[in-house]
Design a protein around this motif. Structure first.
Motif, PDB file in Angstrom:
ATOM      1  N   PHE A 176       6.488  -8.870   0.212  1.00 43.59           N
ATOM      2  CA  PHE A 176       5.317  -9.006  -0.660  1.00 43.59           C
ATOM      3  C   PHE A 176       4.400  -7.813  -0.454  1.00 43.59           C
ATOM      4  O   PHE A 176       4.552  -7.053   0.501  1.00 43.59           O
ATOM      5  CB  PHE A 176       4.580 -10.318  -0.377  1.00 43.59           C
ATOM      6  CG  PHE A 176       3.912 -10.361   0.976  1.00 43.59           C
ATOM      7  CD1 PHE A 176       2.595  -9.966   1.141  1.00 43.59           C
ATOM      8  CD2 PHE A 176       4.617 -10.803   2.084  1.00 43.59           C
ATOM      9  CE1 PHE A 176       1.982 -10.003   2.377  1.00 43.59           C
ATOM     10  CE2 PHE A 176       4.021 -10.846   3.347  1.00 43.59           C
ATOM     11  CZ  PHE A 176       2.698 -10.452   3.483  1.00 43.59           C
ATOM     12  N   ILE A 177       3.452  -7.662  -1.353  1.00 40.85           N
ATOM     13  CA  ILE A 177       2.563  -6.507  -1.304  1.00 40.85           C
ATOM     14  C   ILE A 177       1.186  -6.900  -1.816  1.00 40.85           C
ATOM     15  O   ILE A 177       1.068  -7.726  -2.739  1.00 40.85           O
ATOM     16  CB  ILE A 177       3.155  -5.338  -2.144  1.00 40.85           C
ATOM     17  CG1 ILE A 177       2.431  -4.023  -1.846  1.00 40.85           C
ATOM     18  CG2 ILE A 177       3.150  -5.655  -3.627  1.00 40.85           C
ATOM     19  CD1 ILE A 177       3.185  -2.802  -2.373  1.00 40.85           C
ATOM     20  N   GLU A 178       0.146  -6.364  -1.196  1.00 39.84           N
ATOM     21  CA  GLU A 178      -1.218  -6.649  -1.631  1.00 39.84           C
ATOM     22  C   GLU A 178      -1.594  -5.744  -2.801  1.00 39.84           C
ATOM     23  O   GLU A 178      -1.262  -4.555  -2.805  1.00 39.84           O
ATOM     24  CB  GLU A 178      -2.199  -6.442  -0.475  1.00 39.84           C
ATOM     25  CG  GLU A 178      -2.001  -7.421   0.676  1.00 39.84           C
ATOM     26  CD  GLU A 178      -3.026  -7.221   1.777  1.00 39.84           C
ATOM     27  OE1 GLU A 178      -4.036  -6.533   1.517  1.00 39.84           O
ATOM     28  OE2 GLU A 178      -2.809  -7.753   2.879  1.00 39.84           O
ATOM     29  N   LYS A 179      -2.276  -6.294  -3.759  1.00 38.67           N
ATOM     30  CA  LYS A 179      -2.626  -5.555  -4.972  1.00 38.67           C
ATOM     31  C   LYS A 179      -3.456  -4.316  -4.652  1.00 38.67           C
ATOM     32  O   LYS A 179      -4.424  -4.364  -3.905  1.00 38.67           O
ATOM     33  CB  LYS A 179      -3.408  -6.454  -5.935  1.00 38.67           C
ATOM     34  CG  LYS A 179      -3.704  -5.813  -7.279  1.00 38.67           C
ATOM     35  CD  LYS A 179      -4.422  -6.783  -8.204  1.00 38.67           C
ATOM     36  CE  LYS A 179      -4.718  -6.136  -9.546  1.00 38.67           C
ATOM     37  NZ  LYS A 179      -5.426  -7.065 -10.464  1.00 38.67           N
ATOM     38  N   SER A 180      -3.047  -3.196  -5.223  1.00 36.94           N
ATOM     39  CA  SER A 180      -3.777  -1.944  -5.005  1.00 36.94           C
ATOM     40  C   SER A 180      -5.069  -1.935  -5.818  1.00 36.94           C
ATOM     41  O   SER A 180      -5.111  -2.426  -6.943  1.00 36.94           O
ATOM     42  CB  SER A 180      -2.909  -0.758  -5.424  1.00 36.94           C
ATOM     43  OG  SER A 180      -3.637   0.455  -5.333  1.00 36.94           O
ATOM     44  N   LYS A 181      -6.108  -1.355  -5.213  1.00 34.29           N
ATOM     45  CA  LYS A 181      -7.397  -1.245  -5.906  1.00 34.29           C
ATOM     46  C   LYS A 181      -7.735   0.199  -6.242  1.00 34.29           C
ATOM     47  O   LYS A 181      -8.797   0.492  -6.786  1.00 34.29           O
ATOM     48  CB  LYS A 181      -8.497  -1.836  -5.017  1.00 34.29           C
ATOM     49  CG  LYS A 181      -8.307  -3.326  -4.712  1.00 34.29           C
ATOM     50  CD  LYS A 181      -9.379  -3.846  -3.772  1.00 34.29           C
ATOM     51  CE  LYS A 181      -9.141  -5.317  -3.432  1.00 34.29           C
ATOM     52  NZ  LYS A 181     -10.155  -5.835  -2.479  1.00 34.29           N
ATOM     53  N   GLU A 182      -6.816   1.106  -5.925  1.00 28.90           N
ATOM     54  CA  GLU A 182      -7.066   2.529  -6.140  1.00 28.90           C
ATOM     55  C   GLU A 182      -6.736   2.938  -7.573  1.00 28.90           C
ATOM     56  O   GLU A 182      -5.874   2.352  -8.222  1.00 28.90           O
ATOM     57  CB  GLU A 182      -6.222   3.363  -5.170  1.00 28.90           C
ATOM     58  CG  GLU A 182      -6.482   3.065  -3.706  1.00 28.90           C
ATOM     59  CD  GLU A 182      -7.864   3.485  -3.263  1.00 28.90           C
ATOM     60  OE1 GLU A 182      -8.426   4.421  -3.891  1.00 28.90           O
ATOM     61  OE2 GLU A 182      -8.384   2.900  -2.304  1.00 28.90           O
ATOM     62  N   LYS A 183      -7.430   3.976  -8.036  1.00 29.34           N
ATOM     63  CA  LYS A 183      -7.193   4.521  -9.377  1.00 29.34           C
ATOM     64  C   LYS A 183      -7.021   6.038  -9.279  1.00 29.34           C
ATOM     65  O   LYS A 183      -7.656   6.692  -8.461  1.00 29.34           O
ATOM     66  CB  LYS A 183      -8.361   4.202 -10.326  1.00 29.34           C
ATOM     67  CG  LYS A 183      -8.630   2.705 -10.515  1.00 29.34           C
ATOM     68  CD  LYS A 183      -7.528   2.034 -11.309  1.00 29.34           C
ATOM     69  CE  LYS A 183      -7.853   0.547 -11.529  1.00 29.34           C
ATOM     70  NZ  LYS A 183      -6.756  -0.153 -12.240  1.00 29.34           N
ATOM     71  N   SER A 184      -6.146   6.576 -10.096  1.00 31.57           N
ATOM     72  CA  SER A 184      -5.949   8.027 -10.141  1.00 31.57           C
ATOM     73  C   SER A 184      -5.572   8.451 -11.548  1.00 31.57           C
ATOM     74  O   SER A 184      -5.052   7.643 -12.336  1.00 31.57           O
ATOM     75  CB  SER A 184      -4.824   8.461  -9.170  1.00 31.57           C
ATOM     76  OG  SER A 184      -5.165   8.180  -7.843  1.00 31.57           O
ATOM     77  N   GLU A 185      -5.827   9.716 -11.850  1.00 28.46           N
ATOM     78  CA  GLU A 185      -5.421  10.242 -13.145  1.00 28.46           C
ATOM     79  C   GLU A 185      -3.954  10.631 -13.101  1.00 28.46           C
ATOM     80  O   GLU A 185      -3.475  11.197 -12.130  1.00 28.46           O
ATOM     81  CB  GLU A 185      -6.276  11.470 -13.512  1.00 28.46           C
ATOM     82  CG  GLU A 185      -7.695  11.119 -13.926  1.00 28.46           C
ATOM     83  CD  GLU A 185      -8.414  12.316 -14.524  1.00 28.46           C
ATOM     84  OE1 GLU A 185      -7.722  13.272 -14.938  1.00 28.46           O
ATOM     85  OE2 GLU A 185      -9.650  12.286 -14.575  1.00 28.46           O
ATOM     86  N   LYS A 186      -3.245  10.317 -14.186  1.00 28.61           N
ATOM     87  CA  LYS A 186      -1.822  10.620 -14.262  1.00 28.61           C
ATOM     88  C   LYS A 186      -1.581  12.104 -14.508  1.00 28.61           C
ATOM     89  O   LYS A 186      -2.285  12.741 -15.286  1.00 28.61           O
ATOM     90  CB  LYS A 186      -1.164   9.812 -15.384  1.00 28.61           C
ATOM     91  CG  LYS A 186      -1.176   8.301 -15.184  1.00 28.61           C
ATOM     92  CD  LYS A 186      -0.228   7.896 -14.072  1.00 28.61           C
ATOM     93  CE  LYS A 186      -0.138   6.382 -13.947  1.00 28.61           C
ATOM     94  NZ  LYS A 186       0.697   5.973 -12.804  1.00 28.61           N
TER      95      LYS A 186
END
Length: 359
Positions: A176-186
């Protein structure tokens, strides 16, 4: 290490624990650089075990002696008999034992105590179409096994296609994995993240990318995880032969793979096999869809085709290229992890397992 005249290799080695106490003395053959004996000592300096080896290239263990108060108490012809002796002394009737080391399977199942053995299978159990020798003890003695823990339904079904093991003997417990809260430009790029090894078939990615580029798309390709060796040279040669030097970048391992996923249009996996494909799960969790072969095991239960990535038939290079085109032409929106791979789902799965153990 200790050396003597006339012998090019060490003749004896003394090993100490983290507190400076002598733990083991190993003796080596004068003829070849192989062990002849190990002697193990407790914290009071007392000898408690000696292990003897065949004096040849195979260097197999041929005898093990256990000492108590300076005298031989027990002898074994191999390690597995020693393991069984140990299990009979440490376990009690009714104990639940999780076993994820195939080396221990035979000894555990031969234990005299009435335990509940739970076999944890982390990797593929087959080599080609045959069950791996190391997995046969666990899978061919299901009457002695309380439960098999596998990561995917796919593997459970494969096991049942070869061995008659009922459904209630299995527990499906994916990572399982905890939801990521990070954002980045593609960035306008695809990436591969992993080791450079033959079984990863990175050349398939290059072949597919060549087809993709021939359609006129500018998207780049970055390969992370390159070491120094033959596999890297093979990939560099293929990139050169296809005149892709300006489009393909080869990098060593990154200290922040999740950031690299966040900044990419898609990640690509063309392996021959996987234990579960953690990079697939990590990529999707960072909003980066995955193009993956339908290998054993993991991708088909992590990827929702057309939602958070694309599943491609194994070794279908053309299919990988077409999926690249789809990613560029029709970017997947709202890429996210399946609910079955969340922490909440994992807690539910383990609660059910413990409920069955206690029943």
């Amino acid at each position: 290490d200790y050396f003597v005249d006339g012998v090019k290799h060490k003749i004896e080695r003394h090993e100490f624990n983290m507190y400076g106490y002598l733990h083991r003395i190993s003796n080596f053959s004068r003829k070849i650089n192989k062990k002849t004996e190990d002697q193990f000592y407790d914290l009071d300096g007392n000898l408690y075990c000696r292990r003897f080896f065949d004096e040849d290239e195979n260097n197999r263990i041929n005898s093990i002696l256990i000492y108590k108060h300076g005298r031989v108490e027990k002898g074994f012809s191999n390690e597995k008999d020693l393991f069984t002796y140990f299990f009979n002394h440490i376990f009690e009737d009714g104990d639940t034992v999780f076993d994820d080391a195939r080396l221990l399977d035979k000894s555990l199942l031969n234990c005299d105590k009435k335990i509940k053995p739970i076999m944890v299978l982390h990797n593929a159990h087959v080599e080609g179409s045959e069950i791996k020798p190391s997995y046969k003890t666990a899978l061919l003695n299901s009457d002695k096994v309380f439960k098999y823990i596998v990561l995917t339904n796919h593997q459970k079904e494969d096991i049942q296609s070869k061995v008659d093991i009922p459904d209630d003997k299995f527990a499906i417990l994916p990572h399982f994995i905890e939801k990521s809260k990070e954002k980045s430009e593609k960035k306008d790029r695809f990436i591969y993240m992993g080791r450079f090894a033959p079984e990863k078939q990175i050349t398939h990615i290059i072949e597919a990318y060549k087809i993709f580029k021939e359609k006129g798309y500018p998207t780049k390709l970055v390969l992370f995880g390159a070491g120094i060796g033959a596999e890297r040279k093979n990939i560099e040669k293929l990139v050169h032969n296809y005149h892709l030097e300006n489009d393909v970048t080869i990098e060593t391992f990154t200290e922040d793979p999740l950031k690299e996923f966040r900044e990419s249009k898609a990640s690509i996996l063309t392996s021959r096999r996987e234990g579960f494909g953690l990079t697939v799960m990590e990529s999707i969790n960072e909003g980066c869809p995955v193009i993956s072969y339908d290998v054993k095991y993991g991708p088909r239960e992590i990827i929702e085709d057309g939602e958070n990535g694309y599943i491609v038939e194994v070794n279908n290079i053309q299919g990988v290229a077409e999926s690249m085109v789809s990613i560029v032409e029709h970017p997947l929106e709202n890429v996210k992890t399946k609910k079955t791979l969340t922490e909440k789902a994992a807690i539910k799965n383990f609660k059910q397992l413990f409920k069955e153990i206690d029943a």
